[in-house]
Design an enzyme around this catalytic site. Structure first.
Site, PDB file in Angstrom:
ATOM      1  CB  SER A  24      -0.934   0.018   1.224  1.00 24.63           C
ATOM      2  OG  SER A  24      -0.195  -0.025   2.426  1.00 24.63           O
ATOM      3  CG  ASN A 111      -4.028  -4.013  13.137  1.00 26.00           C
ATOM      4  OD1 ASN A 111      -3.410  -4.059  12.064  1.00 26.00           O
ATOM      5  ND2 ASN A 111      -4.408  -5.094  13.804  1.00 26.00           N
ATOM      6  CB  THR A 156     -41.438  24.446 -10.335  1.00 24.99           C
ATOM      7  OG1 THR A 156     -42.561  24.759 -11.164  1.00 24.99           O
ATOM      8  CG2 THR A 156     -41.335  25.446  -9.207  1.00 24.99           C
ATOM      9  CG  HIS A 157     -42.389  20.652 -12.688  1.00 23.67           C
ATOM     10  ND1 HIS A 157     -42.614  19.342 -12.336  1.00 23.67           N
ATOM     11  CD2 HIS A 157     -43.057  21.410 -11.782  1.00 23.67           C
ATOM     12  CE1 HIS A 157     -43.406  19.311 -11.264  1.00 23.67           C
ATOM     13  NE2 HIS A 157     -43.684  20.560 -10.907  1.00 23.67           N
ATOM     14  CB  SER A 278     -15.797  21.815 -30.996  1.00 27.34           C
ATOM     15  OG  SER A 278     -15.774  20.858 -32.032  1.00 27.34           O
ATOM     16  CE  LYS A 284     -20.689  23.532 -29.192  1.00 25.18           C
ATOM     17  NZ  LYS A 284     -20.762  22.074 -29.109  1.00 25.18           N
ATOM     18  CG  ASN A 286     -18.164  22.974 -26.049  1.00 26.13           C
ATOM     19  OD1 ASN A 286     -19.223  23.390 -26.529  1.00 26.13           O
ATOM     20  ND2 ASN A 286     -17.294  22.267 -26.739  1.00 26.13           N
ATOM     21  CD  GLU A 291     -19.895  20.091 -20.706  1.00 28.78           C
ATOM     22  OE1 GLU A 291     -19.836  18.999 -21.273  1.00 28.78           O
ATOM     23  OE2 GLU A 291     -19.664  21.161 -21.287  1.00 28.78           O
ATOM     24  CE1 TYR A 318      -6.164  -2.925   8.976  1.00 28.28           C
ATOM     25  CE2 TYR A 318      -5.293  -5.129   8.670  1.00 28.28           C
ATOM     26  CZ  TYR A 318      -5.440  -3.831   8.233  1.00 28.28           C
ATOM     27  OH  TYR A 318      -4.869  -3.436   7.050  1.00 28.28           O
ATOM     28  CD  GLN A 323      -2.890  -2.415   2.034  1.00 29.38           C
ATOM     29  OE1 GLN A 323      -2.295  -2.770   3.050  1.00 29.38           O
ATOM     30  NE2 GLN A 323      -2.554  -2.836   0.840  1.00 29.38           N
ATOM     31  CE  LYS A 326      -4.320   2.970   3.981  1.00 31.16           C
ATOM     32  NZ  LYS A 326      -5.341   2.263   4.810  1.00 31.16           N
TER      33      LYS A 326
HETATM   34  N1  ARG Z   1      -1.276  -1.047   5.160  1.00 27.43           N
HETATM   35  C1  ARG Z   1      -2.218  -1.435   6.131  1.00 27.43           C
HETATM   36  C2  ARG Z   1      -3.571  -0.754   5.907  1.00 27.43           C
HETATM   37  O1  ARG Z   1      -3.603   0.190   5.197  1.00 27.43           O
HETATM   38  C3  ARG Z   1      -1.715  -1.101   7.496  1.00 27.43           C
HETATM   39  C4  ARG Z   1      -2.205  -2.003   8.560  1.00 27.43           C
HETATM   40  C5  ARG Z   1      -1.646  -3.357   8.347  1.00 27.43           C
HETATM   41  N2  ARG Z   1      -1.993  -4.252   9.423  1.00 27.43           N
HETATM   42  C6  ARG Z   1      -1.865  -5.574   9.326  1.00 27.43           C
HETATM   43  N3  ARG Z   1      -2.196  -6.277  10.334  1.00 27.43           N
HETATM   44  N4  ARG Z   1      -1.422  -6.144   8.222  1.00 27.43           N
HETATM   45  O2  ARG Z   1      -4.576  -1.157   6.424  1.00 27.43           O
END
Ligand code: ARG
Length: 460
Positions: A24, A111, A156-157, A278, A284, A286, A291, A318, A323, A326
């Site tokens: 990660s 964790n 409205t509408h 365009s 054009k 735009n 958008e 956990y 992971q 993120k």
């Molecule tokens: N990279 C992990 C995450 O984003 C960190 C925690 C990892 N913990 C574990 N017991 N492998 O969740």
């Protein structure tokens, strides 16, 4: 191959493909300032608990600071071999100061590290978001002031409905973004709780002072259950919900800007530098900026859904699935922040096309409700008055006339109650005078709400 930090019980090396699959660090490395900050606070707590000597603590502190500098300067190489930001930094610390580095992990688990870092990161992000929302609210108020007094058809509408002050219409968005700001502030109460001391999930076995760590890091409180601390991602779900709300309103506003810029409406002009041409059609211009905001709202809503699906059915505590929270979170934040900025620029620079708006005002019998209300003042029950007015509108439409162009005889064919004073009622001026209720589109009320908004913004 070198053993992994968790590799004591393993006899086989990790599979190369799996190593790449499971890393990660490619995306969580951006958490490094928080990882270092939290590690410093934790090291201090270990010293206070007598687990680190002063000398060891100072060594760790110096090492972590150096690592932080190296990352800032782009000299640090994050390696997938060490999975994530946590282990990359620990490994670098070991290379700098030797075995003492490994004492930092006493009683600590990734964790809790990952949720601590994420919470700290989100605390900063919240500050930035609040600033961006406030900037947009300011731009809205300024635009509402600039065009105070401009009457436009309200819809409205998507059909012409009643007249409205442009300022009143646009200030609806001020209210929406004010609510988002309040949501963020409320969210911060649940965000600012420190998980440190939860360890893997059962709690730290060493006597570290959780309060002191929390205070040092800017948390307001402590998590009260170590299983909850490492398992819950409600604080990610909640911010994603707020981001989705923000994007939905940005998307609605974008949609209006896009419509208003069409040939058919012609209400506004957006500056060329926020539009594109365009490659085929030379004429054009735009509104791509608006958008794209509308498009990005789909991405953010999708990110929220990713998290919902990720969490559903996940047992405590956990699990590595977590992971995957993120990338969705980072993407949503990035898109929302950029969209808020983009919208602020668009609002600041948009120009109203007053003539076109005025032409449109004449269409669609915007004052028909006034005629019905007039009949009510003559003692006719509203439902009946509504019906009579409907017939008059139909007649006027067939004869290609506006309501105020009908003669008194023509009016009388539909109701004897109509007198000369009807023409007085059927003016824009009177329409607005009759909308001076708190929160309505009357001139005075709108002015007062604008002043109030400016006072609010100063206090934010
Ligand atoms: N990279 C992990 C995450 O984003 C960190 C925690 C990892 N913990 C574990 N017991 N492998 O969740």
């Amino acid at each position: 191959m070198e053993k992994k930090p968790w590799g004591g019980r393993f006899q086989e090396d990790i599979d190369e493909f799996f190593e790449d699959f499971s890393e990660s660090v490619s995306f969580d490395q951006m958490l490094y300032p928080y990882e270092i900050k939290a590690s410093l606070a934790y090291a201090e707590a270990l010293r206070d608990a007598g687990i680190l000597t002063d000398k060891e603590f100072n060594l760790i502190k110096k090492g972590l600071k150096e690592i932080e500098e190296e990352i800032k300067e782009g000299k640090f190489i994050f390696s997938k071999e060490y999975e994530d930001v946590h282990m990359n930094i620990e490994k670098a610390l070991y290379e700098k100061i030797g075995e003492t580095a490994y004492k930092l992990h006493t009683g600590r688990s990734r964790n809790e590290q990952v949720v601590t870092d994420l919470r700290l990161y989100l605390m900063d992000e919240c500050e930035e978001l609040k600033g961006l929302i406030k900037d947009l609210m300011e731009a809205i108020v300024l635009k509402a002031e600039e065009y105070y007094g401009i009457i436009m058809p309200g819809f409205t509408h998507l059909q012409h409905a009643q007249p409205v002050l442009f300022s009143h219409w646009i200030m609806a968005y001020y209210e929406m973004f004010k609510a988002h700001l309040e949501r963020l502030k409320d969210y911060e109460k649940r965000l600012k709780i420190s998980p440190l001391g939860s360890s893997a999930f059962a709690g730290c076995p060493f006597k570290i002072n959780r309060e002191k760590i929390a205070k040092k890091l800017g948390f307001k409180n402590l998590t009260k259950n170590s299983v909850f601390a490492v398992s819950s991602r409600d604080f990610v779900l909640e911010i994603l919900s707020i981001l989705t709300f923000i994007m939905l309103d940005l998307s609605r506003l974008s949609e209006e800007l896009i419509l208003w810029m069409t040939q058919e409406f012609g209400f506004i002009e957006l500056p060329e530098r926020f539009c594109t041409g365009s490659s085929l059609m030379p004429q054009k211009k735009n509104p791509d900026s608006a958008e794209l905001i509308r498009g990005k709202s789909a991405v953010v809503a999708g990110n929220l859904f990713q998290l919902i699906t990720l969490m559903k059915g996940l047992p405590l505590s956990y699990n590595r699935d977590l992971q995957e929270d993120k990338p969705a979170l980072f993407l949503a934040l990035n898109n929302t922040k950029k969209s808020l900025k983009m919208m602020k620029l668009l609002i600041e620079e948009l120009k109203l096309n007053k003539e076109n708006i005025e032409t449109q005002l004449k269409k669609g019998y915007l004052l028909a409700t006034e005629l019905a209300d007039y009949l009510v003042t003559k003692g006719i029950p509203f439902r009946k008055a509504h019906h009579i007015t409907g017939e008059i509108v139909l007649y006027a439409e067939k004869n290609g006339k506006t309501l105020e162009k009908l003669s008194l005889e023509e009016f009388k064919k539909f109701s004897q109650a109509i007198e000369e004073d009807v023409y007085q009622w059927l003016t824009m001026e009177n329409f607005f005078k009759r909308r001076e209720i708190f929160g309505g589109t009357g001139y005075t009320n709108v002015k007062e709400r604008l002043e109030e908004a400016k006072r609010e913004l100063k206090k934010l």
